[in-house]
Design a protein around this motif. Sequence first.
Motif, PDB file in Angstrom:
ATOM      1  N   VAL A  13      16.765 -19.317   7.555  1.00 46.78           N
ATOM      2  CA  VAL A  13      15.899 -20.020   6.611  1.00 46.78           C
ATOM      3  C   VAL A  13      14.565 -19.288   6.714  1.00 46.78           C
ATOM      4  N   VAL A  14      14.318 -18.415   5.752  1.00 47.97           N
ATOM      5  CA  VAL A  14      13.276 -17.393   5.909  1.00 47.97           C
ATOM      6  C   VAL A  14      12.029 -17.706   5.095  1.00 47.97           C
ATOM      7  N   ALA A  15      10.871 -17.570   5.732  1.00 49.07           N
ATOM      8  CA  ALA A  15       9.579 -17.578   5.048  1.00 49.07           C
ATOM      9  C   ALA A  15       9.053 -16.150   5.042  1.00 49.07           C
ATOM     10  N   MET A  16       8.570 -15.705   3.884  1.00 50.46           N
ATOM     11  CA  MET A  16       8.075 -14.334   3.762  1.00 50.46           C
ATOM     12  C   MET A  16       6.576 -14.359   3.475  1.00 50.46           C
ATOM     13  N   LEU A  17       5.791 -13.854   4.421  1.00 48.01           N
ATOM     14  CA  LEU A  17       4.340 -13.779   4.275  1.00 48.01           C
ATOM     15  C   LEU A  17       3.987 -12.351   3.893  1.00 48.01           C
ATOM     16  N   ASP A  18       3.852 -12.127   2.596  1.00 49.87           N
ATOM     17  CA  ASP A  18       3.593 -10.796   2.057  1.00 49.87           C
ATOM     18  C   ASP A  18       2.108 -10.447   2.121  1.00 49.87           C
ATOM     19  N   GLY A  19       1.785  -9.233   1.655  1.00 56.34           N
ATOM     20  CA  GLY A  19       0.416  -8.755   1.723  1.00 56.34           C
ATOM     21  C   GLY A  19      -0.338  -8.923   0.426  1.00 56.34           C
ATOM     22  N   THR A  20      -0.606  -7.777  -0.243  1.00 55.96           N
ATOM     23  CA  THR A  20      -1.365  -7.766  -1.492  1.00 55.96           C
ATOM     24  C   THR A  20      -0.495  -7.202  -2.596  1.00 55.96           C
ATOM     25  N   PRO A  21      -0.290  -7.929  -3.681  1.00 53.70           N
ATOM     26  CA  PRO A  21       0.543  -7.412  -4.769  1.00 53.70           C
ATOM     27  C   PRO A  21       0.000  -6.089  -5.310  1.00 53.70           C
ATOM     28  N   GLY A  22       0.904  -5.184  -5.652  1.00 54.15           N
ATOM     29  CA  GLY A  22       0.502  -3.911  -6.250  1.00 54.15           C
ATOM     30  C   GLY A  22       0.440  -2.753  -5.290  1.00 54.15           C
ATOM     31  N   GLY A  23       0.644  -2.996  -4.008  1.00 54.05           N
ATOM     32  CA  GLY A  23       0.614  -1.921  -3.016  1.00 54.05           C
ATOM     33  C   GLY A  23       2.015  -1.511  -2.619  1.00 54.05           C
ATOM     34  N   THR A  24       2.244  -0.210  -2.502  1.00 58.33           N
ATOM     35  CA  THR A  24       3.577   0.252  -2.131  1.00 58.33           C
ATOM     36  C   THR A  24       3.954  -0.168  -0.717  1.00 58.33           C
ATOM     37  N   VAL A  25       2.989  -0.226   0.194  1.00 61.83           N
ATOM     38  CA  VAL A  25       3.280  -0.674   1.559  1.00 61.83           C
ATOM     39  C   VAL A  25       3.905  -2.066   1.530  1.00 61.83           C
ATOM     40  N   ASP A  26       3.314  -2.946   0.743  1.00 61.51           N
ATOM     41  CA  ASP A  26       3.801  -4.315   0.654  1.00 61.51           C
ATOM     42  C   ASP A  26       5.228  -4.356   0.106  1.00 61.51           C
ATOM     43  N   THR A  27       5.468  -3.592  -0.950  1.00 59.21           N
ATOM     44  CA  THR A  27       6.801  -3.563  -1.567  1.00 59.21           C
ATOM     45  C   THR A  27       7.829  -2.960  -0.632  1.00 59.21           C
TER      46      THR A  27
END
Length: 345
Positions: free
Chosen positions: A176-190
């Motif tokens: 049961v996963v929660a995903m805390l992403d970074g900043t939209p639009g950055g390749t690192v995040d993707t």
Amino acid sequence: MLASRKTTPSRRIRALAAGTGVLALLGLAGCSSQPSGGSGDGASPGDAVKVGLITKTDTNPFFVRMRDAAKEAADAQGAELIALAGAFDGDNEGQVAAIENLVSQGVQGILITPNSSTGILQAIADARDAGVIVIALDTATDPEDAVDATFATDNHQAGVYQGAWVKAKLGDSEPVVAMLDGTPGGTVDTFRHDGFLEGMGLTESSPQIAAKENTNGDQTKAQTAMENILSAHADVNAVYTINEPAARGAFQAISDAGLADGVTIGSIDGSCAGVQAVADGQIGATVMQFPNEMAALGVKAVVKYAADGTKPTGFHDTGAQLITDQPVEGLDSQDSAWGLENCWG
């Protein structure tokens, strides 16, 4: 069983050259190393090669370490480093202004960690048209060939390592996963996000993903996001985090909710604070990056270009190492003691 790739980087540099100057221009923070001779393309004899560095911010320990390593590398090669930064993570306009500023100062090359992998493209193209080579550090542009070369972590693979470790630690438990992403639009995040899903054996639409929130890699925002997620999904048992500040924020929210013993947290960075959090049992595992290598290789490439016109090309992987005190079969890892000897920040 996931194939592993062992990386054995040099120990982090502990002694940094002093005397960094600070300038304020267009709301950007910057530093310049002291030139010590050398010559560059278009420079007068005896002038130092000018190397520009633009980081996402000048406060994140990762970028502070990158800046210090770049200055040390520039000093060692008789080059002058001019370091600028965005005002905050996501400050594309600040980085555009920094590129224009560096071109006007006559740099031979610019090293940049793009806040926006697409929003910075025109400014990069203008700099290259002016005869300046541009090298991405840490964060690739989109498309990748918008710059001359990229020196960075294979962030997709780093995400795979994080996901594969979390999956192994869950064992037979349904994720049961929660995903805390970074900043939209950055390749690192993707790349990290997609790599984690691959390592977990999940897809974007998998029902095992309870929630996703953007945190800008900020500890306070991550804590708030995790609190909000737990209010709706108290059964979360695994957390993906874009970086270690986000992981520490997640742990604080989980601990405050009395759920720390039932949630597995993975991360990516390799800072000394993050590795210490692994040692303290707050983060289960992190994937170490090596900003020293990115900066040193970038400076070396600019100096070489200034000397003989040779341009770097393509993607150069600067390494990643899984750090955990809970090793799992099939994944190469080092423990937190090793991590504390090789961390940054």
